[in-house]
Design an enzyme around this catalytic site. Structure first.
Site, PDB file in Angstrom:
ATOM      1  N   HIS A 152     -11.136  -0.598   7.210  1.00 24.51           N
ATOM      2  CA  HIS A 152      -9.716  -0.846   6.968  1.00 24.51           C
ATOM      3  C   HIS A 152      -8.835  -0.196   8.034  1.00 24.51           C
ATOM      4  O   HIS A 152      -8.055  -0.871   8.710  1.00 24.51           O
ATOM      5  CB  HIS A 152      -9.372  -0.302   5.579  1.00 24.51           C
ATOM      6  CG  HIS A 152      -7.997  -0.608   5.102  1.00 24.51           C
ATOM      7  ND1 HIS A 152      -7.589  -0.390   3.812  1.00 24.51           N
ATOM      8  CD2 HIS A 152      -6.913  -1.113   5.726  1.00 24.51           C
ATOM      9  CE1 HIS A 152      -6.316  -0.739   3.680  1.00 24.51           C
ATOM     10  NE2 HIS A 152      -5.887  -1.185   4.828  1.00 24.51           N
ATOM     11  N   GLU A 177       0.806  -1.220   0.000  1.00 22.80           N
ATOM     12  CA  GLU A 177       0.000   0.000   0.000  1.00 22.80           C
ATOM     13  C   GLU A 177       0.846   1.280   0.000  1.00 22.80           C
ATOM     14  O   GLU A 177       0.395   2.319   0.495  1.00 22.80           O
ATOM     15  CB  GLU A 177      -0.946  -0.011   1.204  1.00 22.80           C
ATOM     16  CG  GLU A 177      -1.920  -1.190   1.183  1.00 22.80           C
ATOM     17  CD  GLU A 177      -3.111  -0.942   2.071  1.00 22.80           C
ATOM     18  OE1 GLU A 177      -4.148  -0.451   1.575  1.00 22.80           O
ATOM     19  OE2 GLU A 177      -3.003  -1.227   3.284  1.00 22.80           O
ATOM     20  N   HIS A 205      -4.101   0.429  11.125  1.00 24.43           N
ATOM     21  CA  HIS A 205      -5.401  -0.233  11.292  1.00 24.43           C
ATOM     22  C   HIS A 205      -5.917  -0.081  12.715  1.00 24.43           C
ATOM     23  O   HIS A 205      -6.814  -0.812  13.111  1.00 24.43           O
ATOM     24  CB  HIS A 205      -5.280  -1.739  11.010  1.00 24.43           C
ATOM     25  CG  HIS A 205      -4.799  -2.082   9.637  1.00 24.43           C
ATOM     26  ND1 HIS A 205      -4.439  -3.367   9.279  1.00 24.43           N
ATOM     27  CD2 HIS A 205      -4.618  -1.318   8.543  1.00 24.43           C
ATOM     28  CE1 HIS A 205      -4.059  -3.375   8.011  1.00 24.43           C
ATOM     29  NE2 HIS A 205      -4.143  -2.151   7.542  1.00 24.43           N
ATOM     30  N   HIS A 244      -0.054   5.083   7.715  1.00 22.82           N
ATOM     31  CA  HIS A 244      -1.244   4.266   7.461  1.00 22.82           C
ATOM     32  C   HIS A 244      -1.299   3.207   8.556  1.00 22.82           C
ATOM     33  O   HIS A 244      -0.294   2.535   8.814  1.00 22.82           O
ATOM     34  CB  HIS A 244      -1.203   3.601   6.095  1.00 22.82           C
ATOM     35  CG  HIS A 244      -2.260   2.528   5.952  1.00 22.82           C
ATOM     36  ND1 HIS A 244      -3.612   2.801   6.128  1.00 22.82           N
ATOM     37  CD2 HIS A 244      -2.184   1.196   5.708  1.00 22.82           C
ATOM     38  CE1 HIS A 244      -4.318   1.682   5.960  1.00 22.82           C
ATOM     39  NE2 HIS A 244      -3.469   0.698   5.716  1.00 22.82           N
TER      40      HIS A 244
END
Lengths: 257, 257, 257, 257
Positions: free
Chosen positions: A165, A76, A97, A95
């Protein structure tokens, strides 16, 4: 010895902090823009952030492709490439979760700042749903088109939830994106629990959010205290360089607390 | 060797306990009034409580200014200065962001004692909202005017929530303010969960609160047991001095359990 | 070498298990009836269970008074004295403040078994409110009158919640009262969360509760596995004696799993 | 050296990962089908998964009976025997009591994927209630009849909740059943919290679930990253063998991330 060296060392520390504070686990990553070439950025190869060392870092081009490096990058990486491209004012992207943020990406109730350390979130956090533009996918941002759509959702803000996500956050410095990413789940927990109690909730006002964002710089004492504390908890305090101290090449920040 | 030495050592232990029990993290602090000069107090320099050692302590004057010490103090030292000023009956103050207390500062539902160890909270906990008198700010108590307004809200009680921020607690001794601060989040959790179950909730009665406050002194066996347990968990048991034991200069308390 | 020795060693292990599994913390205690004299029982002196060693144990008479021991006993030893007096069929008692049980003592919603490991709770758990008979108190069981009132509430069951305080549990053996006390909070959590989801809840049927209580003995393989696991986690595995093994004088239990 | 050796070593690692990630505790187990004889499978003797070593493994026949081994097997080995019998397409089975899944077995609200890592759950998770066919029991699967009824409930899926007990999961490989079992509670938590917030919830669409299941193989980089991370956390990284590397006899999987 150079600003690049300091930045790269901070990136390693940041990986460890994000892992130790449970923002990331096996998955999740952080990038920083190259200080001398805005079309380049650094991020670890595909590895759990907890395990990242200096030699794991890869240099990427503006399309998220590794430069002269055959090791496996994060799938990603396009989240980072696209946000850094869309936001020349920012230098670091995360990024993650982090569990406590997930519910807010699933419902109408927006995530917005209720506690002072959540002010860095800005106002209501937008939710990016990959299905809108791309239909049924595996929910991962695997190309620049998806990354750019996410960056559009992020807009002028500092964080966007990714439905089902996690989230993507971005800031002017590594220290600030880490702080934002650590406090986002905490703010989420406080808001979730306030909803349990029921009734009207006192959110931070826009004036309060603005006052807080005016007051803080990456290297002010109050901000540094948290970075030092988290680095110490993550076993990285030996890697810290305080701006202005010997060996540091960070920008001189406003030290007034 | 002196009462001051015992107090200062207890202050270091208290810092470690509050950190280890997750009442404070990078942020949060505890102060104690100078035993010989009520217009002075001690608190650490700007440092995470987990890391505080004896040499980190600074002596402050009644306005929260360090005396003969150039090291950076906590930004929010005015919380301590103002409460100690308003309450000559109390000697120790804690400021913390403990997560479980945050929701109650955001809604109408008051935080009040439901479990016996929460009796030290007193009755319903007042919520101080800095916006009432000071408009949009960064929510931090950064001067005596704000500190005094917070102290007014605290009134004759032992704890006040600070909307969107945390809480301030104060007591007659270090041991008591630590106990109160550790049990405040626990009481908050029990009340939040009871609200989940729904229906009428049995709060502690005023008579029960009074009975409990009559019965406890800082050095009674039951109170000491928790202090010793927490100090042991925080790795500080070697620093403890039991009142009445060799080397201790604490006030002799009621030892009847 | 004797049954008494095994029992006393199990009592030390039990203290550590209850502490390590967060059933007790600074407060909470466990007792066991003297195998040769039903009017006597053993329990630690006033000390956090985590710290209890063999030499900390005191022998008590039926009124909860230490026999030939000047060390400070637990204030609430009367819980143990009274329950052991009322229930000659039981040998071990636990008193704890385990957080997850607290909400059920504050509301009308009863705590009852929903998960198989909660079957040892029996049916709906009665709530003892000290205020009913004793008015405003400090909520602690500080004499035999209060202890006997609590024992009456316990009735023929194995656990009673104590409003605003915690719970008291009792069983035929140390292993069983520990197991019950560890699983009570787990059952409480499952029920609380099921209530969140809303709608009808499938409780264990009385037939299921009976089937489970018929099937288990203290030393069956399935029960022993948990005891061994918990003792290992608590660093006490070197103190275990499996019934039937060399050096053990435990009752031979049914080993069929 | 052989595929069997690799499998057996992975089974030990899987036991430790499931324990370390709190999917199992004293109770819970994992099995793997014999690579050369589909009517046989391996699983540890009756022991907490945290403690399992290579020599603790027992070989079982299709009815769940140990072959040439007198050590005590898990009581509920019939879960594994029956599912492996019903599903020749799968090779590994987990049974666990993971707390966060328990509420969904007690109510009408189904557990279904809301987060991307929950896609491996498939659609809505069926709930097996032993009472339907077997009346009042001790809730344990203690024979093949009960195991086969559970396998029927599992159907063509990968997980079934067991009312008041826990869950059973099954997959094509050890890595996949571990991943599924670790993420099932995480998905449960996200869904529970989304329910708190209220209103409509965005579940994963069937198209998204399918897209994700198409994309992943046991040894793809993204899947391996989690396995390596968890094994490292559980202290087992020295036991890992990456497919294609020296000494490995795993199936070559698709390494494209």
């Amino acid at each position: 010895m150079s600003q690049l060296e300091d930045l790269v060392r901070d990136l390693v520390v940041a990986n460890r902090i994000l892992a130790n504070e449970d923002v990331v686990d096996a998955y999740g990553h952080i990038s920083v823009r190259h200080p001398d070439n805005p079309k380049r950025f650094f991020m670890a190869r595909s590895l759990a952030p907890e395990l990242v060392e200096r030699h794991d870092l890869i240099e990427f081009d503006a399309e998220g492709e590794p430069i002269n490096d055959k090791r496996q990058p994060y799938l990603e990486r396009f989240i980072h490439a696209a946000i850094l491209e869309a936001r020349p004012d920012l230098t670091a992207v995360v990024h993650a979760h982090a569990e406590d943020t997930l519910p807010f990406g699933l419902v109408k109730q927006p995530l917005q700042p209720v506690i002072h350390s959540g002010s860095f979130i800005g106002g209501k956090v937008p939710v990016w749903d990959i299905r809108k533009k791309f239909g049924d996918t595996n929910l991962l941002v695997t190309n620049m088109a998806q990354g750019r759509d996410l960056a559009k959702c992020l807009g002028a803000g500092n964080v966007a939830l990714m439905r089902g996500h996690g989230f993507a956050s971005a800031a002017r410095s590594i220290i600030e994106v880490v702080r934002l990413s650590v406090y986002l789940p905490r703010n989420a927990r406080a808001l979730l629990r306030a909803k349990h109690l029921g009734g009207e909730i006192k959110y931070l006002s826009q004036g309060e959010i603005d006052a807080r964002n005016r007051g803080y710089s990456p290297y002010s004492t109050e901000t540094w205290r948290a970075w030092e504390y988290w680095a110490n908890k993550a076993g990285c305090s030996h890697l810290l360089t305080r701006p202005g101290s010997a060996g540091s090449h960070h920008e001189h920040g406003n030290r007034k607390s």
